[in-house]
Design a protein around this motif. Structure first.
Motif, PDB file in Angstrom:
ATOM      1  N   ARG A   1      52.814  39.268  37.751  1.00  0.00           N
ATOM      2  CA  ARG A   1      51.876  40.384  37.902  1.00  0.00           C
ATOM      3  C   ARG A   1      52.248  41.568  37.027  1.00  0.00           C
ATOM      4  NH1 ARG A   1      49.491  42.040  43.712  1.00  0.00           N
ATOM      5  NH2 ARG A   1      48.935  39.838  43.456  1.00  0.00           N
TER       6      ARG A   1
ATOM      7  N   PRO B   1      48.535  31.766  37.080  1.00  0.00           N
ATOM      8  CA  PRO B   1      49.510  32.496  36.279  1.00  0.00           C
ATOM      9  C   PRO B   1      50.207  31.706  35.177  1.00  0.00           C
ATOM     10  CG  PRO B   1      50.568  31.706  38.259  1.00  0.00           C
ATOM     11  CD  PRO B   1      49.149  31.197  38.307  1.00  0.00           C
TER      12      PRO B   1
ATOM     13  N   TRP C   1      51.574  36.680  41.463  1.00  0.00           N
ATOM     14  CA  TRP C   1      50.527  36.246  40.544  1.00  0.00           C
ATOM     15  C   TRP C   1      49.735  37.461  40.042  1.00  0.00           C
ATOM     16  CZ3 TRP C   1      47.704  31.013  41.539  1.00  0.00           C
ATOM     17  CH2 TRP C   1      48.649  30.013  41.778  1.00  0.00           C
ATOM     18  N   PRO C   2      48.966  37.300  38.950  1.00  0.00           N
ATOM     19  CA  PRO C   2      48.146  38.408  38.466  1.00  0.00           C
ATOM     20  C   PRO C   2      47.303  39.014  39.583  1.00  0.00           C
ATOM     21  CG  PRO C   2      48.134  36.634  36.870  1.00  0.00           C
ATOM     22  CD  PRO C   2      48.864  36.112  38.071  1.00  0.00           C
TER      23      PRO C   2
ATOM     24  N   ARG D   1      53.433  33.734  34.067  1.00  0.00           N
ATOM     25  CA  ARG D   1      53.162  35.145  33.763  1.00  0.00           C
ATOM     26  C   ARG D   1      53.038  35.901  35.080  1.00  0.00           C
ATOM     27  NH1 ARG D   1      48.199  37.975  33.008  1.00  0.00           N
ATOM     28  NH2 ARG D   1      47.121  35.957  33.152  1.00  0.00           N
TER      29      ARG D   1
END
Length: 348
Positions: free
Chosen positions: A94, A262, A255-256, A92
């Protein structure tokens, strides 16, 4: 006891470290299909990655001997038409989009195409009898709905690999495992470890929850202790190693924004506690029993004169088409089935 690789366990518990069957099974299919939990349903709630025999389809009754209906297998052991599957891992980003994380070959099994490494391990004492599974046998380990450690078996873990398969602290068998997804970039990928119970009730090929006919032994968490009286029959230690190729996702700028890890399973589980595996037995005749009686070993478990090896080319050529056509690759706004990270209702 830390849950290291099967090789490390064998080294620590028996004089002959090679008494195990270890082989590659390439990718058969990636689709939303689960004939064990949702028989007859052509498209289930979340995505799975499947390896093994090409008899895999929505309906697979316990009366079916998979070795008699499959025409090929993605496993390098030619007698093995079993099916093995797990949920799929996604990254997942950002910006909130998702991309499927591919699987890559394990060490010394570099000819396989994605998929998993499969182990069948006899008792670690080097002498106890192992009873092979029977035609129609199936089981699940783990709970896809789990989001905390309290409701999750301890036999399901992750290993963060450094460069050159080094793990956190050395060779592939070294380092330490975690209950959750690793919280830092893993330069060589992430391995998920899936240990199944080794104690069978000796009667039922399945159970309503696909788990209660099996039990873990006492003592050592993955096979070393005695079986309970309710489940007295010792079966092989079935173990999956799945190597997720996370290397393209190691840039923390992607990344988030809050720095959280993630990765997420196709069930919506972004903790890792929902890690689980499914199994349907499909070995031809008494081939698995012969291999277990011989306590096959050598060449990292791949040498077994009682069985026939097929080439990687033959294994890689075996596949099945998706029951319902659906794209599972590329950047997407949701995972297949409309699943999002953190969802708790896509675990069936």
């Amino acid at each position: 006891m830390k849950l290291n690789s099967a090789i490390a366990i064998a080294l620590a518990t028996q004089s002959n470290a090679q008494q195990m069957l270890r082989f590659a099974c390439s990718q058969l299919s990636v689709e939303r299909l689960d004939p064990l939990v949702d028989p007859g349903v052509p498209q289930t709630a979340h995505l799975h990655q499947i390896v093994g025999g090409n008899a895999f389809k929505p309906t697979m009754p316990t009366t079916t001997d998979l070795s008699k209906v499959a025409s090929c297998t993605t496993c390098t052991k030619q007698e093995d038409f079993s099916n093995y599957w797990t949920a799929v891992m996604y990254f997942r980003a950002r910006n909130g989009t998702y991309k499927r994380v591919p699987q890559m070959p394990n060490l010394h099994l570099e000819g396989q195409k994605g998929g998993m490494t499969i182990y069948y391990i006899p008792p670690y004492d080097g002498k106890s009898k192992t009873t092979a599974f029977k035609p129609g046998f199936r089981m699940i380990t783990g709970n896809p709905a789990a989001r905390t450690k309290s409701v999750r078996p301890r036999e399901l873990t992750f290993r963060c690999f450094g460069k050159n398969w080094s793990g956190d602290q050395g060779a592939p068998g070294g380092g330490s495992d975690t209950d959750t997804f690793p919280k830092k970039p893993c330069l060589g990928g992430i391995r998920s470890n899936t240990y199944f119970p080794v104690c069978w009730d000796g009667k039922n090929l399945d159970s309503p929850n696909h788990s209660s006919h099996m039990a873990y032994p006492s003592g050592q968490p993955n096979g070393g202790g005695p079986c309970p009286a309710t489940h007295p029959v010792r079966v092989p230690q079935l173990f999956y190693e799945t190597i997720w190729d996370t290397r393209e996702f190691n840039n923390k700028e992607d990344w988030p924004a809050d720095g959280s890890q993630p990765f997420v399973f196709s069930t919506g589980d972004n903790t890792g506690y929902g890690h689980h595996g499914d199994y349907m037995f499909g070995w031809k005749g008494d081939s698995l029993q012969r291999a277990m009686d011989a306590r096959c070993g050598g060449n990292l478990g791949n040498y077994c004169p009682q069985l026939t090896n097929q080439t990687y080319a033959a294994a890689n050529a075996c596949n099945v088409k998706q029951t319902v056509s659906e794209s599972v690759d590329g950047w997407v706004k949701t995972m297949p089935g409309g699943v999002l990270a953190g969802d708790n209702d896509h675990h069936l």
